[in-house]
Design a protein around this motif. Structure first.
Motif, PDB file in Angstrom:
ATOM      1  N   GLY A   1      64.084   4.932  29.851  1.00  0.00           N
ATOM      2  CA  GLY A   1      63.717   4.979  28.507  1.00  0.00           C
ATOM      3  C   GLY A   1      63.820   6.376  28.037  1.00  0.00           C
ATOM      4  N   ILE A   2      63.480   7.435  28.743  1.00  0.00           N
ATOM      5  CA  ILE A   2      63.658   8.956  28.151  1.00  0.00           C
ATOM      6  C   ILE A   2      64.968   9.041  27.882  1.00  0.00           C
ATOM      7  CG2 ILE A   2      63.539  11.199  28.919  1.00  0.00           C
ATOM      8  CD1 ILE A   2      60.937  10.513  30.627  1.00  0.00           C
ATOM      9  N   ASN A   3      65.966   8.676  28.711  1.00  0.00           N
ATOM     10  CA  ASN A   3      67.325   9.032  28.503  1.00  0.00           C
ATOM     11  C   ASN A   3      67.899   7.995  27.077  1.00  0.00           C
ATOM     12  OD1 ASN A   3      67.439  10.506  30.583  1.00  0.00           O
ATOM     13  ND2 ASN A   3      68.178   8.649  31.954  1.00  0.00           N
ATOM     14  N   LEU A   4      67.532   7.086  27.149  1.00  0.00           N
ATOM     15  CA  LEU A   4      67.651   6.076  25.704  1.00  0.00           C
ATOM     16  C   LEU A   4      67.319   6.622  24.536  1.00  0.00           C
ATOM     17  CD1 LEU A   4      68.759   3.645  24.414  1.00  0.00           C
ATOM     18  CD2 LEU A   4      66.847   2.424  25.083  1.00  0.00           C
ATOM     19  N   LEU A   5      65.935   7.347  24.556  1.00  0.00           N
ATOM     20  CA  LEU A   5      65.552   7.806  23.294  1.00  0.00           C
ATOM     21  C   LEU A   5      66.070   9.232  22.978  1.00  0.00           C
ATOM     22  CD1 LEU A   5      61.509   7.149  23.713  1.00  0.00           C
ATOM     23  CD2 LEU A   5      62.946   6.523  21.639  1.00  0.00           C
ATOM     24  N   GLU A   6      66.458  10.009  24.020  1.00  0.00           N
ATOM     25  CA  GLU A   6      67.163  11.034  23.729  1.00  0.00           C
ATOM     26  C   GLU A   6      68.796  10.843  23.004  1.00  0.00           C
ATOM     27  OE1 GLU A   6      67.421  13.133  27.658  1.00  0.00           O
ATOM     28  OE2 GLU A   6      65.413  13.984  27.358  1.00  0.00           O
ATOM     29  N   SER A   7      69.247   9.774  23.525  1.00  0.00           N
ATOM     30  CA  SER A   7      70.213   9.295  22.735  1.00  0.00           C
ATOM     31  C   SER A   7      70.253   8.818  21.413  1.00  0.00           C
ATOM     32  CB  SER A   7      71.069   8.377  23.874  1.00  0.00           C
ATOM     33  OG  SER A   7      70.469   6.972  23.553  1.00  0.00           O
ATOM     34  N   ILE A   8      69.079   8.339  21.300  1.00  0.00           N
ATOM     35  CA  ILE A   8      68.652   7.587  19.954  1.00  0.00           C
ATOM     36  C   ILE A   8      68.428   8.802  18.949  1.00  0.00           C
ATOM     37  CG2 ILE A   8      66.965   6.363  18.337  1.00  0.00           C
ATOM     38  CD1 ILE A   8      66.891   4.378  20.853  1.00  0.00           C
ATOM     39  N   ILE A   9      67.608   9.837  19.360  1.00  0.00           N
ATOM     40  CA  ILE A   9      67.326  11.014  18.583  1.00  0.00           C
ATOM     41  C   ILE A   9      68.692  11.621  18.231  1.00  0.00           C
ATOM     42  CG2 ILE A   9      66.302  13.574  18.799  1.00  0.00           C
ATOM     43  CD1 ILE A   9      63.909  11.881  20.189  1.00  0.00           C
ATOM     44  N   SER A  10      69.524  11.715  19.156  1.00  0.00           N
ATOM     45  CA  SER A  10      70.712  12.535  19.076  1.00  0.00           C
ATOM     46  C   SER A  10      71.711  11.878  17.868  1.00  0.00           C
ATOM     47  CB  SER A  10      71.688  12.677  20.353  1.00  0.00           C
ATOM     48  OG  SER A  10      72.716  13.418  20.142  1.00  0.00           O
ATOM     49  N   GLU A  11      71.697  10.454  18.134  1.00  0.00           N
ATOM     50  CA  GLU A  11      72.513   9.808  17.317  1.00  0.00           C
ATOM     51  C   GLU A  11      72.035   9.941  15.708  1.00  0.00           C
ATOM     52  OE1 GLU A  11      74.474   5.276  17.048  1.00  0.00           O
ATOM     53  OE2 GLU A  11      73.473   5.866  18.863  1.00  0.00           O
ATOM     54  N   VAL A  12      70.685   9.606  15.558  1.00  0.00           N
ATOM     55  CA  VAL A  12      69.795   9.869  14.321  1.00  0.00           C
ATOM     56  C   VAL A  12      70.170  11.185  13.828  1.00  0.00           C
ATOM     57  CG1 VAL A  12      67.849   9.993  13.152  1.00  0.00           C
ATOM     58  CG2 VAL A  12      68.081   8.017  14.657  1.00  0.00           C
ATOM     59  N   SER A  13      70.017  12.197  14.638  1.00  0.00           N
ATOM     60  CA  SER A  13      70.154  13.677  14.079  1.00  0.00           C
ATOM     61  C   SER A  13      71.594  13.841  13.741  1.00  0.00           C
ATOM     62  CB  SER A  13      69.839  14.576  15.159  1.00  0.00           C
ATOM     63  OG  SER A  13      68.685  14.219  15.567  1.00  0.00           O
ATOM     64  N   ASN A  14      72.600  13.156  14.315  1.00  0.00           N
ATOM     65  CA  ASN A  14      74.151  13.366  13.947  1.00  0.00           C
ATOM     66  C   ASN A  14      74.160  12.816  12.628  1.00  0.00           C
ATOM     67  OD1 ASN A  14      74.820  15.456  15.785  1.00  0.00           O
ATOM     68  ND2 ASN A  14      75.173  13.568  17.545  1.00  0.00           N
ATOM     69  N   TYR A  15      73.662  11.454  12.606  1.00  0.00           N
ATOM     70  CA  TYR A  15      73.937  10.831  11.205  1.00  0.00           C
ATOM     71  C   TYR A  15      73.188  11.602  10.079  1.00  0.00           C
ATOM     72  CZ  TYR A  15      73.748   7.239   7.918  1.00  0.00           C
ATOM     73  OH  TYR A  15      73.889   6.446   6.771  1.00  0.00           O
ATOM     74  N   PHE A  16      72.176  12.000  10.277  1.00  0.00           N
ATOM     75  CA  PHE A  16      71.508  12.786   9.292  1.00  0.00           C
ATOM     76  C   PHE A  16      72.166  13.762   8.634  1.00  0.00           C
ATOM     77  CE2 PHE A  16      67.822  15.773   8.137  1.00  0.00           C
ATOM     78  CZ  PHE A  16      67.885  15.375   6.980  1.00  0.00           C
ATOM     79  N   VAL A  17      72.752  14.737   9.959  1.00  0.00           N
ATOM     80  CA  VAL A  17      73.632  15.767   9.361  1.00  0.00           C
ATOM     81  C   VAL A  17      74.725  15.523   8.650  1.00  0.00           C
ATOM     82  CG1 VAL A  17      74.807  17.630  10.341  1.00  0.00           C
ATOM     83  CG2 VAL A  17      72.560  17.515  11.253  1.00  0.00           C
TER      84      VAL A  17
END
Length: 581
Positions: free
Chosen positions: A175-191
């Motif tokens: 779950g932690i690994n999945l959330l970290e990947s989601i945070i990274s994907e959201v962040s890259n999309y936002f940037v």
């Protein structure tokens, strides 16, 4: 108007020297607007916008209609974040949906204003249209917000029955690994969104990391990474100021603008044309910060329109990041708890083995009743440790099942042989309903399914009614079209309806959980549900408080196993095998 801080207006006219235009300009200046005038020449318009940080563009209707339509298209394409108004000097020259292709395709983002003699009424109308236009511009981010929300919905894989049963069906580490990947994907999309929409040359996005005790870089564009992870240091004075003040910052030519405060002078930075720094604030906490800069001298400075739009977008992102970080923290706590349980189990297992070996050596040398007590408690302690180990394995994602072809009839026979003498001794009738099955041999983990049934029977024994004389436990197996249906029924103390939703959570005991404390950790049903999930089966409990309880287990009989995993239709595969033979 004061709340928006929009002041720089560009008036575009066919003839910048006409009297009406000068009158409009003079009256606007009375209301503290900075007014600039340009011809319809595109190079001149571009220079005015860049040099004067234009926020509002008025296109006058003295420009012939065809050229005005072309000019509007060019403005919308090259300067998408401006506020546009079409000013009609006469009713005959105003924009008309019958002839304007932009209006017909709903591409025109202009608001329309007919200038009258009363400039004060015009300004009031202008304020209203300005607010409406800003709302329209801000709402254009909705599609992007929707996309980001769709990315974050993936966290429901952590809680697949989130709205029904709040149980975790994925390991904490996964779950932690999945959330970290989601945070990274959201962040890259936002940037990427900021880069495209605001023509940014350099972007850095930081999110607060409790483990690091600092803000850590999670996404960037054209940012120099000197260390891993990149953190906000004391030398970054502007970002430190924003974090301390909890207010967004706009920098234009070395000047900091706070919409709520006066201008603050800072050291001039010739490499930065303009910059915006916005904190992500939830409640009173700053959970992140983003820095957006334009470095190219060919680009205009950020305007207050863009400044406000970025703040709107960041406000939405603040809540999304807050939710993701909260879930991540909860999963980290679960992982910590699982690791702690694993350590305790390891420390208990060694002395238990020594104690068990000692009792075997003393067999026949100590009173029989004491020997029975010792063996019974050793067995009970061993069962508790095994439950805790299973709980720890589920949390770590190492809980395994071995799917093999087994007989349901043999499983039922073993259960009867194990519990019949025990229940007779306790004075509890053991009612059996074990019919001849058409499909007896199916794929399942015999040890784990036996563990599920034992948990249910042990619960029935544990929560039997002491006052009732005719106590019974009924164990039945029924064959359905797609399932083997196992039922364990008793006439014990029952479970209140309000507690039925909680009983499959870890460390919750069934029965009258509010008033009575029974032996056990309350992990049996939690582990049982995990076992049935791995078999693509179901488990649920029905009960009437004070009267009876029925525990149901559905075990699929039409399944296929590949490399120890369930993934298809067993019966159809058997038919294919026969046909191939």
């Amino acid at each position: 108007m004061r709340g928006y801080m929009f002041r720089n207006i560009l008036l575009i006219s066919k003839n910048p020297k006409i009297k009406q235009l000068k009158n409009v300009s003079v009256n606007l200046k009375k209301y503290k607007f900075n007014v600039y005038i340009s011809s319809e020449d595109k190079n001149e318009i571009k220079k005015q916008i860049y040099d004067n940080t234009i926020e509002i563009v008025w296109v006058l209707s003295d420009i012939p209609f065809c050229r005005r339509q072309s000019l509007c298209q060019w403005l919308y394409k090259n300067f998408p974040n401006k506020l546009y108004f079409s000013v009609a000097l006469s009713l005959q020259d105003s924009c008309n949906i019958q002839i304007c292709k932009l209006l017909q395709r709903n591409e025109c983002r202009s608001s329309f204003l007919v200038c009258g003699r009363n400039i004060k009424a015009v300004i009031e109308r202008f304020k209203f249209l300005l607010k409406r236009s800003f709302t329209t511009l801000a709402s254009s981010f909705n599609n992007n917000i929707d996309y980001i929300l769709k990315l974050t919905v993936r966290f429901r894989t952590l809680f697949p029955l989130f709205y029904k049963t709040p149980s975790v069906y994925i390991s904490s580490q996964e779950g932690i690994n999945l959330l970290e990947s989601i945070i990274s994907e959201v962040s890259n999309y936002f940037v990427g969104l900021l880069k495209r929409r605001f023509l940014a040359d350099k972007i850095s996005l930081f999110i607060y990391d409790h483990n690091e005790g600092n803000y850590v870089l999670v996404a960037q564009h054209s940012y120099e990474i000197t260390e891993e992870p990149t953190k906000i240091s004391r030398s970054w004075k502007l970002m430190q100021k924003v974090l301390a003040a909890k207010k967004s910052m706009l920098i234009q030519d070395g000047v900091i603008h706070y919409p709520e405060l006066s201008k603050l002078k800072v050291k001039f930075q010739p490499k930065i044309v303009s910059s915006i720094i916005v904190p992500f604030i939830v409640g009173e906490e700053v959970i992140g910060i983003v820095n957006i800069a334009r470095l190219s001298p060919k680009k205009e400075k950020f305007t207050f329109v863009e400044f406000n739009l970025i703040k709107v977008l960041c406000r939405w992102l603040s809540y999304i990041y807050s939710a993701l970080i909260s879930i991540e923290s909860a999963l980290e706590y679960e992982k910590l708890k699982s690791d702690f349980v694993s350590i305790i189990n390891h420390e208990l297992r060694t002395p238990l083995m020594s104690l068990s070996a000692s009792v075997e050596l003393l067999e026949g040398k100590i009173p029989q009743n004491i020997e029975e007590i010792l063996k019974r408690n050793i067995k009970r302690l061993d069962g508790l440790i095994e439950e805790m180990l299973d709980f720890s394995r589920i949390g770590k994602g190492t809980f395994k099942i071995e799917i093999k072809e087994n007989s349901i009839a043999e499983l039922g026979k073993e259960i009867v042989e194990e519990y019949k003498p025990q229940l007779d001794k306790l004075g509890i009738r053991f009612i059996l309903d074990l019919p001849q099955l058409t499909t007896d041999r199916i794929y399942f983990d015999k040890t784990k399914i036996k563990q599920v049934i034992e948990n249910l029977i042990n619960n029935a024994i544990k929560y039997s009614s002491e006052e009732r004389k005719d106590k019974y436990i009924k164990f039945s197996i029924q064959e359905e079209e797609k399932y083997i249906h196992i039922i364990v029924e008793d006439n014990g103390i029952g479970i209140e309806k309000k507690n039925l939703k909680q009983i499959f959570l870890p460390f919750v005991q069934v029965g009258d959980i509010m008033n009575k404390s029974k032996p056990g950790l309350g992990l049996g049903l939690y582990i049982s549900k995990e076992i049935l999930n791995r078999h693509k089966g179901k488990i649920w409990i029905e009960s009437e408080y004070g009267k009876w309880t029925k525990a149901h287990v559905l075990l699929p009989k039409i399944i296929n196993v590949s490399n120890g995993k369930i993934n298809g239709n067993f019966v159809e595969e058997k038919k294919l095998q026969k046909e191939n033979k």
